[in-house]
Scaffold this active site. Structure first.
Site, short mmCIF file in Angstrom:
data_model
loop_
_atom_site.label_atom_id
_atom_site.label_comp_id
_atom_site.label_asym_id
_atom_site.label_seq_id
_atom_site.Cartn_x
_atom_site.Cartn_y
_atom_site.Cartn_z
N ASP A 119 3.14 -42.14 -27.18
CA ASP A 119 2.81 -41.77 -27.36
C ASP A 119 3.58 -40.88 -28.45
OD1 ASP A 119 0.79 -41.08 -28.88
OD2 ASP A 119 -1.27 -41.21 -27.31
N THR A 192 8.11 -54.53 -23.59
CA THR A 192 6.47 -54.66 -23.46
C THR A 192 5.33 -55.21 -24.65
OG1 THR A 192 6.92 -52.85 -25.34
CG2 THR A 192 7.49 -51.53 -23.06
N HIS A 193 4.23 -54.68 -23.57
CA HIS A 193 3.51 -55.49 -24.84
C HIS A 193 3.07 -55.30 -26.26
CE1 HIS A 193 2.31 -57.13 -21.36
NE2 HIS A 193 1.62 -57.87 -21.39
#
Length: 213
Positions: A119, A192-193
């Site tokens: 993030d 990762t997605h």
């Protein structure tokens, strides 16, 4: 980018083998107590839906994988994926990775640390919440075995550049080493997605690897 809504988990799936809270980790920490064997241990910080763990644990059964995910719904979802695929060499820890590295993981215990698309905490006043911070990168260096690697990917160039500077100033890790992009033809080719969504939308991914001498 906001996290997508998760599908419901099949209530018949037993998560007990693949999901632990931070408080449930053994202290002093020993991976053998979790996995029941001696094997190289790799840790993913921020596992999301668990694509990386599922892919790598399946492809490399000789290695154990521990994912750390702060959001409980995602931790449960990732653990369900591991359980559904019968992957005994991977599990998820629900909790704060910064705490796990600072309080639980011992010196020279980890073969690799993977940090993919953390993030970015865009607002200036929130940037102190970023996982890539001084104490954390020093702990990453501490827990890596000699020859161990740190893998860091992000789609935010500013975060990438500040992270590179942070690792260079706070550690003696060798790098950044270039990580060439590879073509993706199936879901297993994405780590990762989030990487899949980023690349399919045409946005760049910034990649680096560091090695402990």
């Amino acid at each position: 980018m906001a996290r997508p809504k998760l599908r419901k988990i099949d209530p018949r799936i037993d998560l007990s083998r693949h999901l632990k809270s931070l408080e449930e980790l053994p202290r002093p920490f020993k991976a053998e107590a979790l996995f029941g064997r001696q094997a190289p241990l790799e840790i993913e910080v921020g596992s999301g839906k668990g694509l990386f763990l599922r892919s790598e644990a399946s492809a490399r059964p000789e290695t154990d994988f521990l994912g750390i995910e702060i959001a409980r719904p995602y931790a449960c979802y990732a653990a369900a994926g591991l359980a559904k695929n019968g992957l005994a060499n991977a599990m998820i820890v629900w909790g704060d990775a910064v705490r796990a590295f600072a309080e639980v993981l011992p010196d020279a215990a980890v073969a690799a640390v993977h940090i993919y698309f953390p993030d970015p905490w865009w607002k200036r006043r929130h940037k102190k919440r970023r996982v890539m911070r001084e104490g954390f990168v020093r702990d990453v260096e501490r827990v890596l075995c000699p020859g161990g690697t740190l893998h860091y990917w992000t789609d935010v160039e500013e975060y990438f550049q500040t992270s590179m500077a942070l690792v260079r100033s706070q550690t003696k890790l060798v790098g950044p080493l270039e990580v060439p992009a590879s073509a993706a033809t199936s879901e297993s080719d994405y780590r990762t997605h989030f990487e899949r969504r980023t690349r399919q939308s045409g946005r760049p991914v910034f990649r680096a690897q560091f090695r402990k001498a």
